[in-house]
Design a protein around this motif. Sequence first.
Motif, PDB file in Angstrom:
ATOM      1  N   PRO A   1      66.733 103.030 -49.114  1.00  0.00           N
ATOM      2  CA  PRO A   1      65.644 102.181 -48.617  1.00  0.00           C
ATOM      3  C   PRO A   1      65.396 101.010 -49.559  1.00  0.00           C
ATOM      4  CG  PRO A   1      64.793 104.264 -49.447  1.00  0.00           C
ATOM      5  CD  PRO A   1      66.284 104.340 -49.521  1.00  0.00           C
ATOM      6  N   LYS A   2      64.954  99.926 -48.967  1.00  0.00           N
ATOM      7  CA  LYS A   2      64.620  98.750 -49.762  1.00  0.00           C
ATOM      8  C   LYS A   2      63.333  98.994 -50.520  1.00  0.00           C
ATOM      9  CE  LYS A   2      67.000  95.296 -47.150  1.00  0.00           C
ATOM     10  NZ  LYS A   2      67.380  94.012 -47.624  1.00  0.00           N
ATOM     11  N   SER A   3      63.260  98.400 -51.693  1.00  0.00           N
ATOM     12  CA  SER A   3      62.046  98.546 -52.499  1.00  0.00           C
ATOM     13  C   SER A   3      61.022  97.504 -52.070  1.00  0.00           C
ATOM     14  CB  SER A   3      62.382  98.391 -53.981  1.00  0.00           C
ATOM     15  OG  SER A   3      62.950  97.123 -54.230  1.00  0.00           O
ATOM     16  N   LEU A   4      59.758  97.842 -52.276  1.00  0.00           N
ATOM     17  CA  LEU A   4      58.654  96.999 -51.825  1.00  0.00           C
ATOM     18  C   LEU A   4      57.618  96.868 -52.929  1.00  0.00           C
ATOM     19  CD1 LEU A   4      57.022  95.557 -49.523  1.00  0.00           C
ATOM     20  CD2 LEU A   4      56.115  97.819 -48.960  1.00  0.00           C
ATOM     21  N   LEU A   5      57.208  95.635 -53.186  1.00  0.00           N
ATOM     22  CA  LEU A   5      56.101  95.361 -54.094  1.00  0.00           C
ATOM     23  C   LEU A   5      54.953  94.826 -53.261  1.00  0.00           C
ATOM     24  CD1 LEU A   5      54.938  95.073 -56.987  1.00  0.00           C
ATOM     25  CD2 LEU A   5      55.831  92.727 -56.968  1.00  0.00           C
TER      26      LEU A   5
ATOM     27  N   ASP B   1      52.077  90.126 -68.553  1.00  0.00           N
ATOM     28  CA  ASP B   1      51.808  88.703 -68.697  1.00  0.00           C
ATOM     29  C   ASP B   1      52.548  87.957 -67.579  1.00  0.00           C
ATOM     30  OD1 ASP B   1      54.543  88.307 -69.471  1.00  0.00           O
ATOM     31  OD2 ASP B   1      54.032  88.459 -71.591  1.00  0.00           O
ATOM     32  N   ASP B   2      52.390  86.649 -67.529  1.00  0.00           N
ATOM     33  CA  ASP B   2      52.961  85.866 -66.425  1.00  0.00           C
ATOM     34  C   ASP B   2      54.481  85.981 -66.341  1.00  0.00           C
ATOM     35  OD1 ASP B   2      50.400  85.098 -65.762  1.00  0.00           O
ATOM     36  OD2 ASP B   2      50.560  83.104 -66.669  1.00  0.00           O
ATOM     37  N   LEU B   3      55.164  85.963 -67.464  1.00  0.00           N
ATOM     38  CA  LEU B   3      56.619  86.077 -67.460  1.00  0.00           C
ATOM     39  C   LEU B   3      57.053  87.444 -66.937  1.00  0.00           C
ATOM     40  CD1 LEU B   3      59.421  85.000 -68.071  1.00  0.00           C
ATOM     41  CD2 LEU B   3      59.126  85.765 -70.431  1.00  0.00           C
ATOM     42  N   GLN B   4      56.371  88.486 -67.373  1.00  0.00           N
ATOM     43  CA  GLN B   4      56.700  89.834 -66.898  1.00  0.00           C
ATOM     44  C   GLN B   4      56.457  89.972 -65.397  1.00  0.00           C
ATOM     45  OE1 GLN B   4      54.097  91.655 -69.827  1.00  0.00           O
ATOM     46  NE2 GLN B   4      55.847  92.784 -70.690  1.00  0.00           N
ATOM     47  N   ILE B   5      55.454  89.280 -64.880  1.00  0.00           N
ATOM     48  CA  ILE B   5      55.195  89.316 -63.432  1.00  0.00           C
ATOM     49  C   ILE B   5      56.329  88.642 -62.675  1.00  0.00           C
ATOM     50  CG2 ILE B   5      53.670  88.446 -61.609  1.00  0.00           C
ATOM     51  CD1 ILE B   5      51.317  89.059 -63.504  1.00  0.00           C
ATOM     52  N   ARG B   6      56.828  87.518 -63.192  1.00  0.00           N
ATOM     53  CA  ARG B   6      57.972  86.858 -62.542  1.00  0.00           C
ATOM     54  C   ARG B   6      59.178  87.789 -62.490  1.00  0.00           C
ATOM     55  NH1 ARG B   6      57.183  82.494 -66.130  1.00  0.00           N
ATOM     56  NH2 ARG B   6      55.353  81.414 -65.398  1.00  0.00           N
ATOM     57  N   VAL B   7      59.433  88.481 -63.587  1.00  0.00           N
ATOM     58  CA  VAL B   7      60.543  89.437 -63.637  1.00  0.00           C
ATOM     59  C   VAL B   7      60.296  90.583 -62.660  1.00  0.00           C
ATOM     60  CG1 VAL B   7      61.745  91.096 -65.131  1.00  0.00           C
ATOM     61  CG2 VAL B   7      61.177  88.815 -65.996  1.00  0.00           C
ATOM     62  N   LEU B   8      59.055  91.026 -62.568  1.00  0.00           N
ATOM     63  CA  LEU B   8      58.701  92.107 -61.646  1.00  0.00           C
ATOM     64  C   LEU B   8      59.034  91.736 -60.200  1.00  0.00           C
ATOM     65  CD1 LEU B   8      57.204  94.891 -61.311  1.00  0.00           C
ATOM     66  CD2 LEU B   8      55.146  93.536 -60.880  1.00  0.00           C
ATOM     67  N   PHE B   9      58.707  90.516 -59.793  1.00  0.00           N
ATOM     68  CA  PHE B   9      59.010  90.069 -58.435  1.00  0.00           C
ATOM     69  C   PHE B   9      60.508  90.135 -58.148  1.00  0.00           C
ATOM     70  CE2 PHE B   9      54.762  88.141 -58.502  1.00  0.00           C
ATOM     71  CZ  PHE B   9      54.340  88.410 -57.217  1.00  0.00           C
ATOM     72  N   GLU B  10      61.320  89.880 -59.135  1.00  0.00           N
ATOM     73  CA  GLU B  10      62.775  89.903 -58.949  1.00  0.00           C
ATOM     74  C   GLU B  10      63.321  91.319 -58.819  1.00  0.00           C
ATOM     75  OE1 GLU B  10      64.359  87.630 -62.186  1.00  0.00           O
ATOM     76  OE2 GLU B  10      63.325  85.800 -61.528  1.00  0.00           O
ATOM     77  N   ARG B  11      62.578  92.313 -59.297  1.00  0.00           N
ATOM     78  CA  ARG B  11      63.037  93.710 -59.238  1.00  0.00           C
ATOM     79  C   ARG B  11      62.941  94.325 -57.848  1.00  0.00           C
ATOM     80  NH1 ARG B  11      59.667  96.787 -63.573  1.00  0.00           N
ATOM     81  NH2 ARG B  11      59.747  98.296 -61.884  1.00  0.00           N
ATOM     82  N   TYR B  12      62.124  93.748 -56.983  1.00  0.00           N
ATOM     83  CA  TYR B  12      61.874  94.340 -55.670  1.00  0.00           C
ATOM     84  C   TYR B  12      62.563  93.543 -54.565  1.00  0.00           C
ATOM     85  CZ  TYR B  12      58.505  97.459 -57.810  1.00  0.00           C
ATOM     86  OH  TYR B  12      57.934  98.428 -58.580  1.00  0.00           O
ATOM     87  N   ASP B  13      63.027  94.277 -53.546  1.00  0.00           N
ATOM     88  CA  ASP B  13      63.688  93.631 -52.397  1.00  0.00           C
ATOM     89  C   ASP B  13      62.711  92.868 -51.520  1.00  0.00           C
ATOM     90  OD1 ASP B  13      66.289  94.731 -52.998  1.00  0.00           O
ATOM     91  OD2 ASP B  13      65.543  96.641 -52.239  1.00  0.00           O
ATOM     92  N   GLN B  14      61.528  93.425 -51.327  1.00  0.00           N
ATOM     93  CA  GLN B  14      60.520  92.829 -50.454  1.00  0.00           C
ATOM     94  C   GLN B  14      59.204  92.716 -51.214  1.00  0.00           C
ATOM     95  OE1 GLN B  14      61.030  92.111 -47.051  1.00  0.00           O
ATOM     96  NE2 GLN B  14      63.171  92.700 -47.237  1.00  0.00           N
ATOM     97  N   VAL B  15      58.440  91.651 -50.935  1.00  0.00           N
ATOM     98  CA  VAL B  15      57.120  91.466 -51.537  1.00  0.00           C
ATOM     99  C   VAL B  15      56.136  91.139 -50.410  1.00  0.00           C
ATOM    100  CG1 VAL B  15      55.702  90.113 -53.133  1.00  0.00           C
ATOM    101  CG2 VAL B  15      58.081  90.639 -53.719  1.00  0.00           C
ATOM    102  N   ILE B  16      55.037  91.869 -50.381  1.00  0.00           N
ATOM    103  CA  ILE B  16      53.961  91.598 -49.402  1.00  0.00           C
ATOM    104  C   ILE B  16      52.695  91.326 -50.199  1.00  0.00           C
ATOM    105  CG2 ILE B  16      52.493  92.573 -47.588  1.00  0.00           C
ATOM    106  CD1 ILE B  16      54.887  94.253 -46.715  1.00  0.00           C
ATOM    107  N   THR B  17      52.043  90.229 -49.878  1.00  0.00           N
ATOM    108  CA  THR B  17      50.810  89.854 -50.550  1.00  0.00           C
ATOM    109  C   THR B  17      49.645  89.959 -49.578  1.00  0.00           C
ATOM    110  OG1 THR B  17      52.005  88.335 -51.993  1.00  0.00           O
ATOM    111  CG2 THR B  17      49.627  88.017 -51.818  1.00  0.00           C
ATOM    112  N   LEU B  18      48.608  90.674 -49.988  1.00  0.00           N
ATOM    113  CA  LEU B  18      47.394  90.812 -49.181  1.00  0.00           C
ATOM    114  C   LEU B  18      46.201  90.395 -50.014  1.00  0.00           C
ATOM    115  CD1 LEU B  18      48.176  94.225 -47.515  1.00  0.00           C
ATOM    116  CD2 LEU B  18      48.046  92.050 -46.375  1.00  0.00           C
TER     117      LEU B  18
END
Length: 119
Positions: free
Chosen positions: A2-6, A102-119
């Motif tokens: 399954p694809k990962s989701l953030l 921190d902001d850099l770690q958040i950018r890296v976090l976004f790259e770790r997941y296949d899908q991102v949903i913002t609410l």
Amino acid sequence: MPKSLLVVSRQAPWSGPDAREALDLVLAGGAFDLPLGLLFLDDGVFQLQNNQQASAIEQKNLCANLQALPLFGVEALFVSARSLQQRGLEDHSLSMPAHILDDLQIRVLFERYDQVITL
């Protein structure tokens, strides 16, 4: 596999249904063993604040939903250090453990997941 989701939760618990919907989405994904993470960003960090008085504004407290996350296999919780600082919150005042990024770690976090949903 399954694809990962953030899921990025950006709304305060009292600002409308988005905070609850983000938690519901994460709980549902966890029930299906979906690899996922939850990032509290902007006013979303208020969801983790201890001693919320949800009943004072006739809202349901989200603490029970948050406490249920590990039961659904959701252990990847993240919080923006900048969002905490801008809102005068300290990491020791959070209602549950989360990785402070921190902001850099958040950018890296976004790259770790296949899908991102913002609410």
